[in-house]
Write a protein that holds these residues in place. Structure first.
Motif, PDB file in Angstrom:
ATOM      1  N   GLU A   9       0.830  -1.206   0.000  1.00  9.60           N
ATOM      2  CA  GLU A   9       0.000   0.000   0.000  1.00  9.60           C
ATOM      3  C   GLU A   9       0.865   1.257   0.000  1.00  9.60           C
ATOM      4  N   THR A  10       2.012   1.196   0.699  1.00  9.80           N
ATOM      5  CA  THR A  10       2.956   2.321   0.670  1.00  9.80           C
ATOM      6  C   THR A  10       3.522   2.516  -0.721  1.00  9.80           C
ATOM      7  N   ARG A  46       1.646   6.682  -7.034  1.00  8.19           N
ATOM      8  CA  ARG A  46       0.581   7.607  -7.450  1.00  8.19           C
ATOM      9  C   ARG A  46       0.924   9.072  -7.123  1.00  8.19           C
ATOM     10  N   SER A  47       2.054   9.270  -6.458  1.00  8.61           N
ATOM     11  CA  SER A  47       2.416  10.624  -6.031  1.00  8.61           C
ATOM     12  C   SER A  47       2.675  11.521  -7.232  1.00  8.61           C
ATOM     13  N   ALA A  98       0.992   4.199  -2.872  1.00 10.39           N
ATOM     14  CA  ALA A  98       0.883   5.628  -2.581  1.00 10.39           C
ATOM     15  C   ALA A  98       2.030   6.405  -3.224  1.00 10.39           C
ATOM     16  N   THR A 118       2.188   0.721 -10.275  1.00 11.37           N
ATOM     17  CA  THR A 118       0.836   0.585  -9.725  1.00 11.37           C
ATOM     18  C   THR A 118       0.209  -0.746 -10.125  1.00 11.37           C
TER      19      THR A 118
END
Length: 433
Positions: A189-190, A196-197, A193, A210
């Motif tokens: 999950e990190t 997607r930054s 994130a 992703t």
């Protein structure tokens, strides 16, 4: 010239010698403990299939669904997910050979199923070591069917110690899997994130990361669900398996057996509870059927959210022998899972037997060293805490009722209590049940 004829006795042909190596291999399979049955099967099939490793995948053994022998590379790395995928891809085929992902890479395999228990046999890198291909496959099939059937029998008749070990192994496997899910879910999950930054300019790289991370998350969650499915069985399907197992027995016994089904929304059963429950009911039915006057038996399952509740009742005259060795074995199976068995014999009205099996493993007992109990006294206290009467405790420990009373008096003194209820309450407060 006078003719004559001579009769020649046919030569005595020596009878073929018995195939002792094969017969001995079969005997070793029949006698093998569950922990060594894969090793014994591999010894037996090597002359016919060769191969560098052998893996048995059976959901009958909830604590250890894999049984392996051979190459350390395969034995150490083969996974339940790989075996499940291979079994599902067989699509009902009894035997299949080809290439499959086993132990982290594509390997040549020979795979055989055993429909009665849905078990799977995988032999990696087979080479058909002896005889024609068809004859060798037939022999491997015969040996595999024999082994899979023996595994079923051994699990159904497992000693109480095996049930305790199986439950512990199942709980530990679920705990470790849950920890891995938590760990890797957080990591992935990190990663999602970060990918997607908006700080990352390379859109193609973000899309690729992703996609990989999302697929990894799905695979990890699926693996966790599969592990949970292995150690749990819906109560309705567990009861249906009981009915299927008993159908041949009930068909020819001349005794009517009525099955009262559990609720469909009942809590799922841990694998070792489902297996033990079927074995207990089967044993009770056999004991009841030995009574000549029995014509009807009813068995019912129910769930109260914390326990599987089993009731078996016959219409005999109440003459069921509770002292029979078979009944003692059933009592010990129940006690191994921290359960209770209550037997109500009604003269002229039959036997009514209730069994309660907890669905959750008992909590680890607290420290009882301060009580200074001898090992036998602790065993008696554990059975007291499980609600057993002196007679049942004596049968379980193979001692006399007078000896049980002696140990109970010592327990009262050491625990500083004045009654059984006080002793039971104190034992429960330390996690003994």
């Amino acid at each position: 010239m006078t003719g004559f004829s001579t009769s020649i006795a046919p030569a005595h042909l020596p009878e073929p010698a018995p195939p002792w190596p094969l017969l001995n291999a079969i005997a070793r399979i029949a006698d093998a403990p569950l922990g060594r049955i894969a090793e014994r099967l591999r010894e037996a099939v090597l002359p016919f299939a060769g191969g560098d490793a052998l893996v048995i995948f059976t959901e009958e053994c909830t604590g250890r669904p894999q049984k392996k022998a051979g190459s350390a590379e395969v034995v150490a790395k083969v996974s339940i997910a790989e075996l499940q995928h291979l079994r599902s891809s067989l699509d009902g085929e009894a035997a299949w050979s080809g290439t499959a992902l086993i132990a982290g890479r594509e390997r040549r395999v020979l795979a055989l199923t055993y429909p009665p228990s849905n078990a799977l046999l995988v032999i990696t890198c087979p080479d058909g070591a002896a005889g024609s291909e068809a004859d060798s496959l037939d022999m491997v099939r015969y040996l595999w069917d024999l082994t899979a059937h023996r595994i079923q029998e051994k699990v159904n008749d497992a000693a109480p110690s095996y049930l305790v070990e199986s439950r512990a192994a199942s709980a530990e496997r679920l705990r470790v899997t849950s920890e891995l899910v938590d760990l890797h879910s957080t990591t992935l999950e990190t990663l999602l994130a970060a990918a997607r930054s908006s700080a990352l300019d390379d859109a193609a790289a973000r899309a690729s990361v992703t996609d990989v991370a999302a697929r990894a998350l799905v695979e990890l969650r699926t693996h966790n669900d599969r592990t949970t499915d292995l150690i749990e069985e819906p109560v309705a399907s567990a009861f249906e398996r009981l009915r299927d197992d008993l159908r041949p027995l009930t068909r020819f016994s001349g005794i009517e057996v009525q099955f009262i089904e559990p609720p469909l929304n009942g809590r799922a059963l841990p694998g070792e509870v489902a297996i033990a429950a079927r074995a207990i009911v089967r044993g009770l039915l056999l004991a009841m059927m030995e009574q000549p006057e029995v014509r009807r038996i009813r068995t019912q399952w129910d769930c109260d959210g914390e326990n599987l509740l089993i009731n078996v009742r016959d219409d005999g005259n109440g003459g069921l022998s509770t002292d029979a060795p078979a009944m003692g074995r059933l009592q010990r199976r129940v006690q191994a899972l921290a359960g209770r068995m209550e037997i109500d014999l009604m003269q002229g009205w039959g036997a009514d037997i209730s069994v309660t099996l907890p669905l959750d493993a008992p909590a680890a007992p607290g420290d009882v060293s301060g009580w200074n109990l001898a090992s036998r006294e602790l065993e008696v206290l554990q059975l007291l805490a499980a609600g057993q009467r002196n007679r049942n405790i004596a049968a379980a420990l193979n001692i006399s009722e007078n000896t049980v009373k002696f140990h109970v008096r010592n327990l009262f003194r050491k625990l500083q209590v004045a009654s059984r209820s006080e002793a039971i309450a104190l034992a429960h407060s330390r996690g003994l049940r």
